[in-house]
Design an enzyme around this catalytic site. Structure first.
Site, mmCIF file in Angstrom:
data_model
loop_
_atom_site.group_PDB
_atom_site.id
_atom_site.type_symbol
_atom_site.label_atom_id
_atom_site.label_comp_id
_atom_site.label_asym_id
_atom_site.label_seq_id
_atom_site.Cartn_x
_atom_site.Cartn_y
_atom_site.Cartn_z
ATOM 1 N N ASP A 510 -66.013 47.259 37.203
ATOM 2 C CA ASP A 510 -65.641 47.782 38.516
ATOM 3 C C ASP A 510 -64.731 46.771 39.192
ATOM 4 O O ASP A 510 -65.184 45.828 39.823
ATOM 5 C CB ASP A 510 -66.885 48.041 39.377
ATOM 6 N N HIS A 515 -64.445 43.876 46.376
ATOM 7 C CA HIS A 515 -65.566 43.002 46.053
ATOM 8 C C HIS A 515 -65.168 41.542 45.817
ATOM 9 O O HIS A 515 -66.002 40.725 45.477
ATOM 10 C CB HIS A 515 -66.300 43.547 44.826
ATOM 11 N N ILE A 530 -67.747 42.491 49.687
ATOM 12 C CA ILE A 530 -69.149 42.897 49.563
ATOM 13 C C ILE A 530 -69.544 43.037 48.092
ATOM 14 O O ILE A 530 -68.696 43.193 47.219
ATOM 15 C CB ILE A 530 -69.427 44.238 50.291
ATOM 16 N N GLY A 533 -72.554 48.068 45.020
ATOM 17 C CA GLY A 533 -73.845 48.737 45.170
ATOM 18 C C GLY A 533 -74.570 48.782 43.835
ATOM 19 O O GLY A 533 -75.787 48.569 43.754
#
Ligand code: NAI
Length: 736
Positions: A510, A515, A530, A533
């Site tokens: 990903d 990120h 961040i 998830g």
């Protein structure tokens, strides 16, 4: 030791330096070599009266200590005169500390024009006058340091100080602009909001506190901010008692409450009020460009047909979606997902498997006898359909990928994932739901090894701002999240993510810059990158597996999660778990904030009884048993021949699931040689430990035992060199 911050040759002007904070600054600057102008009007704290005594006394103090200072008795309203004192005495001006101040406290209704005006004249206009008088000199010499003195009362408001707080916050605005205008001339302007005992505070603070809050506990910040080596510009600091903190603005993600060609109504404002005021994920604009940039973005969004109730950050905004009927059932071109042990291990590390936990070794070391792929790696296998932008190509569905949020995830495994593999994946749009504020796209991905279904993923993605088309809200195709039990958790496991967690996790496929790239993250409305998830998802699943299945991947059946809030790398994840039969309900929190980041989640485990039926409890169920049995049969005839060749006893420890499942002995030393189950009768020359699976790979010639030894998959004790002879035995006698 750090070198002393000196001000030799620098000319420093401190206003209101006849007492309190100003005096402390003047003394501190002089002590470090500065040439100081001690300005003070010499009136009382309400601004009444004047005199030379206050300034003279401080100049005297400085001179007594060997420093250099001159006095000035003008009001700060006459800024030119004060700066002239500096130029006349020392020939230049390098630092201006706007500190002079008075109080005229009254409740708002009782503030007279005079009380309002004098406060503004001394604080705001005075700072303006003095600074403007110094400005051109600083510009010319391409150097200047300026301090504005605000107040916590100005920042937060304070009863009875409407005039003072208005002026004090005005100083912050002045400073913010000077910081911008002065920057290219190396003129820095910062603002402080001090707290110190002085004649100004003695009326409001108890005597012992006034004593304790020494101005000396503020002065060092002023000196640092005014030093030539300090790069700070445009900062705002609260300071007192030896503590210093920096302040900044925060802005909610907000909501757009208008649509193209539609009037903007107070009702729409009311309807969106919660969102407008929701500081969750708030941004921290630093500049007016950052601020208005967002507003302009909204304009263009509204213009292009977006609107009501949509945020204007790139990760949450409107998407035009229409004609979903054609999209449901859409099949993506099949794709294959290939991975090796490298990807398996990288993933395990990405979701926090660690050598600090010995039982994790099986996930991060391919040489472990029970090396296993974490079950949640299944999402990596299936995610390519999303990562490759497949959503943007669905007929009848126009999705802007920048506006897509990962809402929920379901993963089911039909058998443990192989340690390496090539899986064929088929993805289909299972359904599209209308959630009002957005649409939910359910994407099912089936992954096969040859024809065997290995795992199934349901990605539930939320496209913000395109709902409300009157579609259905639920679907029988949806794997639904389940509320956690209403009792304290049965178990809680925590793991602190590393600052590099997202940087590491993204290597599993990903690659979204959100990120890792701070600029991208701030565009998306986050103050820093961040965590994925699905990374948090991996951590939580690992916790469940560790707590309730002893890390046995064969017990992992399915997982469902709802992503509730973002996590920042470095935060501690806390998985709270409830056991209800074979279902482990869980939710994951960020320990530092208490925020629930994964909610309504569960893992389904295979019942232990099923497992024990599947797990070889007797050696007879191991594949290696067949081989040993076959060797035993063959050696009966030719054993004596090999005994001469080998002359050694080998003891085998065959492991399954990390535990020794059985032991075998190949005795090619005594009598005519024999193979039997159990440890060597007598002593073994070489003991070899490896898993049942690896044993088979060795026998089938797929795994070189020497390589297996060096990478730890095969362990050997005793005379290791003898094991070379084993290769020959297998080659010559164990062909199946
Ligand atoms: P202070 O009353 O001890 O010092 C202020 C000095 O400014 C006095 O010596 C006074 O004579 C001088 N002054 C007043 N009007 C002047 C004028 N027109 N021209 C030249 N000098 C003038 O008070 P303190 O506490 O040292 O305050 C210094 C600054 O810090 C002020 O701006 C005040 O508003 C600010 N401040 C202080 C806080 C505290 O806790 N002490 C809290 C927040 C802000």
């Amino acid at each position: 030791m750090a070198s002393l911050l000196r001000f030799d040759g620098r000319v420093v002007l401190v206003t209101g330096a006849g007492g309190g904070l100003g005096r402390a600054y003047a003394l501190a600057f002089a002590e470090r070599g500065a040439l100081v102008v001690v300005n003070d009007l010499g009136g009382d704290f309400t601004g009444v009266g004047k005199g030379s005594f206050a300034a003279d006394k401080v100049v005297e103090e400085i001179r007594k200590k060997g420093g250099k200072a001159v006095a000035n008795y003008d009001s700060v309203e006459a800024g030119e005169k004060i700066v002239k004192t500096a130029l006349d005495a020392f020939g230049r001006i390098d630092v201006v500390v706007n500190n002079a101040g008075i109080l005229r406290d009254h409740s708002f209704a009782r503030i007279s024009d005079e009380d309002w005006d004098i406060i503004h004249r001394v604080h705001l206009r005075g700072s303006f006058q003095v600074t403007r008088a110094a400005w051109d000199h600083m510009k010319k010499q391409k150097y200047g340091r300026i301090i504005m003195t605000s107040s916590a009362s100005g920042i937060y408001g304070n009863f009875g100080q409407a005039n003072y707080t208005a002026a004090k916050l005005g100083l912050l605005g002045l400073s913010n602009t000077l910081a911008i205008e002065g920057n290219k001339y190396n003129i820095h302007c910062n603002t402080i909001a001090p707290t110190a005992g002085s004649r100004m505070t003695q009326t409001v603070l108890p005597e012992d506190i006034v004593e304790a809050l020494k101005p000396d506990y503020v002065a060092p910040l002023v000196l640092w901010l005014c030093h030539e080596s300090c790069e700070e510009n445009g900062g705002l600091f609260e300071v007192g008692a030896g503590w210093i903190g920096k302040l900044r603005w925060e802005r909610t993600l907000g909501a757009t409450v208008r649509q193209k060609n539609q009037p903007m109504t107070p009702e729409a404002v009311k309807a969106n009020w919660k969102k407008i005021c929701d500081f969750h994920n708030a941004s921290k604009p630093h500049t007016i460009q950052e601020s208005t940039g967002g507003i302009l973005e909204v304009l263009s969004k509204i213009d292009s047909g977006g609107g009501v109730s949509t945020n204007h950050t790139s990760h949450t905004a409107s998407a035009a979606t229409s004609g979903f009927a054609g999209a449901i059932g859409h099949k993506f071109p099949p794709f294959s997902s290939t991975y090796t042990e490298l990807e398996t291990i990288m993933y395990a590390l990405g979701v926090g498997a660690s050598i600090k936990n010995p039982k994790d070794l099986k996930f991060i070391y391919e040489g472990s006898s029970d090396f296993s792929c974490l079950p949640t790696f299944g999402v990596i296998i299936g995610q390519k359909s999303i990562m490759d932008g497949g959503l943007a190509d669905i007929p009848g569905l126009s999705v802007n990928l920048a506006k897509v949020l990962h809402g929920e995830q379901y993963l089911e495994l039909y058998k443990p994932l192989p340690r390496a593999g090539k899986l064929k994946c088929e993805a289909v749009i299972a359904d599209i739901l209308d959630k009002g504020s957005g649409v939910v796209i359910l994407m099912d991905v089936y992954s096969y090894s040859e024809k065997e279904l290995i795992c199934y993923n349901q990605f539930s993605v939320f496209v913000v701002g395109s709902g409300g088309f009157g579609g259905k809200r639920t679907s029988d195709k949806a794997k639904v999240a389940v509320a956690i039990p209403n009792r304290p958790p049965d178990a809680v496991l925590t793991d602190t993510t590393s600052l590099n967690q997202a940087a590491l996790y993204r290597l599993s496929g990903d690659w979204n810059p959100l990120h890792v790239d701070p600029n991208f993250a701030s565009l998306a409305g986050f103050n820093k990158p961040i965590l994925h998830g699905l990374c948090t998802f991996g951590f939580s699943a690992r916790h469940v597996l560790q707590q309730f299945a002893d890390n046995d991947v064969s017990r992992f059946k399915a997982i469902k999660v709802r992503f509730a809030k973002p996590v920042y790398p470095g935060q501690t994840l806390q998985t709270e778990m409830w056991k209800e039969g074979n279902r482990i309900h869980f939710q994951t929190k960020v320990q530092e904030t208490g925020d629930i980041v994964i909610s309504n989640a569960y893992v389904d485990l295979t019942p232990t009884s099923d497992i024990s039926a599947k797990t070889p409890s007797e050696s007879g169920e191991l594949q290696s048993t067949l081989v040993f049995a076959e060797l035993s049969r063959r050696f009966k005839d030719i054993g004596h021949q090999i005994v001469k060749e080998v002359n050694a006893v080998f003891e085998w420890h065959i492991t399954k699931g990390g535990n020794i499942a059985t032991k075998w002995t190949i005795d090619l030393k005594n009598d005519s040689g024999k193979v039997y189950e159990g440890p060597a009768k007598g002593s073994a020359d070489t003991t070899i430990i490896l898993s049942d699976e690896d044993f088979m790979e060795v026998v089938l010639g797929k795994l070189d035992p020497q390589k297996a030894f060096f990478n730890g998959r095969l362990k050997a004790r005793g005379n290791i060199m003898l094991s070379k002879k084993l290769q020959k035995i297998f080659k010559d006698y164990a062909k199946l």
